[in-house]
Design a protein around this motif. Structure first.
Motif, mmCIF file in Angstrom:
data_model
loop_
_atom_site.group_PDB
_atom_site.id
_atom_site.type_symbol
_atom_site.label_atom_id
_atom_site.label_comp_id
_atom_site.label_asym_id
_atom_site.label_seq_id
_atom_site.Cartn_x
_atom_site.Cartn_y
_atom_site.Cartn_z
ATOM 1 N N SER A 1 0.822 -1.212 0.000
ATOM 2 C CA SER A 1 0.000 0.000 0.000
ATOM 3 C C SER A 1 0.856 1.262 0.000
ATOM 4 N N LEU A 2 1.931 1.261 0.768
ATOM 5 C CA LEU A 2 2.794 2.433 0.825
ATOM 6 C C LEU A 2 3.474 2.688 -0.512
ATOM 7 N N ALA A 3 3.962 1.618 -1.143
ATOM 8 C CA ALA A 3 4.642 1.772 -2.428
ATOM 9 C C ALA A 3 3.695 2.320 -3.493
ATOM 10 N N LEU A 4 2.486 1.752 -3.585
ATOM 11 C CA LEU A 4 1.531 2.182 -4.616
ATOM 12 C C LEU A 4 1.034 3.595 -4.337
ATOM 13 N N THR A 5 0.809 3.913 -3.057
ATOM 14 C CA THR A 5 0.369 5.267 -2.694
ATOM 15 C C THR A 5 1.439 6.290 -3.049
ATOM 16 N N CYS A 6 2.700 5.966 -2.752
ATOM 17 C CA CYS A 6 3.791 6.885 -3.078
ATOM 18 C C CYS A 6 3.896 7.101 -4.579
#
Length: 580
Positions: free
Chosen positions: A241-246
């Motif tokens: 989730s963090l990677a895709l959000t970033c």
């Protein structure tokens, strides 16, 4: 002497004889007003073609011009760029030169694409100029092999980093959280870029209006909204989730290190043959950031009042209302009911050389040619009311106010209508008669309502049943009663309704597109008497149905069911039954 790379786009077009110096000055003035890119302004003004701008941009950046339709490209070159990447970025790999991959670009204005392709291929990239239509043909002719999907790309990423449970947690949530450089590196992983691109491509292909990235305590899912209904497309590991959000935040120039406060941004993309506006909103939640991307495909949006689904008598009445030199025309309904689209269609109908139109919106959802549009910014005090006051000093003929939210805005709108302006706006009410009650509840004096309000249009959007797989059936008594079907229809031998079955054409959803249901209340003299008496909504509804022939939203829905346009499930879900 300035080199080609240092020269301005406008000067290049003048030197090429495409536009005159006077036309360039006019376009620059328009650009200062709209904030749009000069090339797009020139095309909108009809001063040059899109290809003229593309050629000039290529000259500006030192790119060569190629005709990709005449090239035969080796398979090993084609495979350096995957089909979905080529389609998403509208590029064509054509050859290698000095160890660098040369790609023809349909949009040389977006040089950041070259950096992204370099990250995806692991190779230095050189850009070349081509025609958008030629690149589309190239992709169709050369990429016959099967394209990627989201799930296979997720598997690639998990396989690459090893154990999905342990390594992805480390990758997504531990050391990198406090390091912005690491966040950037994470968001630029080729598989992360591909996943976000595939989600966007899938959403645009399926006509989605929204993309939702949702983080929960135990999982993470991505959903898209098609014709008003959410559908899950994938459920990646939560650690991603963090990677895709970033990645999304980098695409729209948000602060990727800020995860404690909401952020909003807007980006414009060309995905395949579609020009896409995307509004991105992030929201800090208990378990991570929630991201919503609202999509507006400018190539498919309908701003023609003739194509919104009005019945002939409604269309005639609406055209008469908006043709008046002054007054207030209100469109009402819940969020997502298509109010803004209806207002844009009305403005398009009224947009003439002799008329000045100014809008104040939050946000500006669609850029309209030759209409002055103002974005509300409440954080600096530019509210609807403040904006409307200033607009009236700009000598407009027609004013559109995105929404009447309070008494102050309502009073200024009334003042504008009484001083010779036509005002179009929206209000959040469930039906047209309830709009009168809402205005009275806002403490707007009855005499001001009767002297300014010309008509109220309530509306809903319902899904259109797929014509490829719909089937007809005879409704039973219970369904007819639940729907409120009039008695004269119930004994009709040929009475048939329709239901959705699902097929490849509609992606097994059963519906394709949406159509409007409309309830039009025209303010006439007897209705003015009712308003002055502060009549209740049901009294206004009784009068309008019996004396004006107004059909309620439910009755409009029944008509569209009988025509085979939609289903009873849609009508029951989006309209109320009134027995008065």
């Amino acid at each position: 002497m300035a080199t080609m790379k240092e020269r301005n786009l406008g000067d290049i077009l003048v030197d090429q004889g495409v536009i005159s110096p006077l036309e360039l000055d006019e376009a620059l003035q328009r650009q200062r007003l709209t904030g749009d890119m000069l090339g797009r302004v020139l095309v909108k003004m009809g001063l040059c073609e899109e290809q003229d701008v593309i050629d000039a941009l290529g000259m500006q950046s030192g790119m060569e011009k190629v005709d990709v339709t005449k090239l035969k490209v080796a398979d090993d070159i084609l495979r350096k760029v995957e089909p979905d990447v080529a389609k998403f970025y509208m590029i064509a790999p054509i050859r290698e030169k000095d160890g660098k991959l040369v790609v023809a670009m349909a949009n040389p204005m977006d040089l950041s694409v070259l950096d992204t392709i370099s990250q995806l291929t692991g190779q230095d990239i050189v850009g070349a100029i081509s025609n958008p239509q030629d690149v589309t043909v190239f992709i169709k002719n050369n990429y016959a092999f099967e394209s990627e999907n989201i799930e296979s790309t997720l598997k690639e990423l998990i396989d690459r980093v090893g154990d999905a449970e342990l390594t992805l947690e480390e990758l997504g949530t531990q050391e990198i959280v406090g390091d912005v450089d690491n966040l950037v590196q994470l968001a630029q992983e080729p598989e992360v870029i591909k996943i976000v691109n595939l989600v966007l491509l899938d959403a645009v292909t399926k006509r989605a209006s929204d993309i939702h990235f949702e983080v929960y305590e135990e999982d993470f899912r991505i959903r898209i909204r098609i014709d008003g209904v959410l559908h899950e497309i994938t459920s990646p590991p939560k650690a991603l989730s963090l990677a895709l959000t970033c990645r999304v935040k980098i695409m729209c120039n948000m602060d990727i290190g800020e995860r404690r406060l909401p952020q909003d941004a807007r980006i414009e993309l060309r995905i395949g043959d579609s020009d896409i506006d995307i509004r991105v909103s992030t929201l800090p939640t208990l378990f991570g950031e929630s991201v919503v991307m609202r999509i507006l495909d400018r190539t498919t949006v309908k701003v023609d009042v003739e194509k919104l689904g009005f019945e002939p008598n409604q269309l005639k009445a609406i055209k008469n209302c908006i043709a008046r030199p002054n007054g207030i025309f209100l469109v009402t309904g819940p969020t997502g009911s298509g109010k803004t689209t209806t207002l844009y269609a009305c403005l398009a109908e009224l947009n003439e050389v002799a008329v000045k139109i100014i809008t104040t919106e939050d946000p500006v959802e669609l850029k309209m040619d030759r209409v002055v549009q103002v974005q509300v910014r409440e954080e600096v005090g530019l509210t609807f009311a403040a904006c409307l006051r200033s607009i009236l000093r700009q000598d407009p003929d027609i004013v559109m106010v995105g929404e009447i939210r309070d008494l102050e805005t309502a009073q200024i709108a009334v003042e504008a209508s009484l001083t010779g302006h036509l005002v179009l706006s929206t209000l959040h009410t469930n039906s047209a008669p309830e709009t009168i009650t809402r205005l009275l509840d806002m403490d707007l004096e009855p005499f001001l309502i009767t002297s300014s309000l010309t008509a109220v249009l309530a509306q809903r959007l319902v899904r259109v049943v797929c014509r490829h797989c719909r089937t007809s059936y005879k409704p039973d008594e219970e369904e007819m009663t639940l729907l409120g079907l009039p008695e004269e229809y119930r004994n009709e031998p040929k009475l048939r309704f329709w239901k959705a079955e699902g097929c490849p054409a509609c992606d097994y959803i059963g519906y394709m597109g949406r159509v409007g249901l409309f309830e039009l209340l025209v303010v006439d003299e007897p209705l003015c008497d009712l308003i002055n008496q502060k009549a209740l909504a049901y009294e206004v509804r009784q009068y309008a149905r019996r004396k004006q022939g107004m059909r309620t939203l439910r009755e409009e829905g029944i008509i569209k069911c009988l025509k085979g346009i939609t289903t009873t499930d849609e009508i029951l879900a989006h309209t109320d039954k009134f027995d008065d």
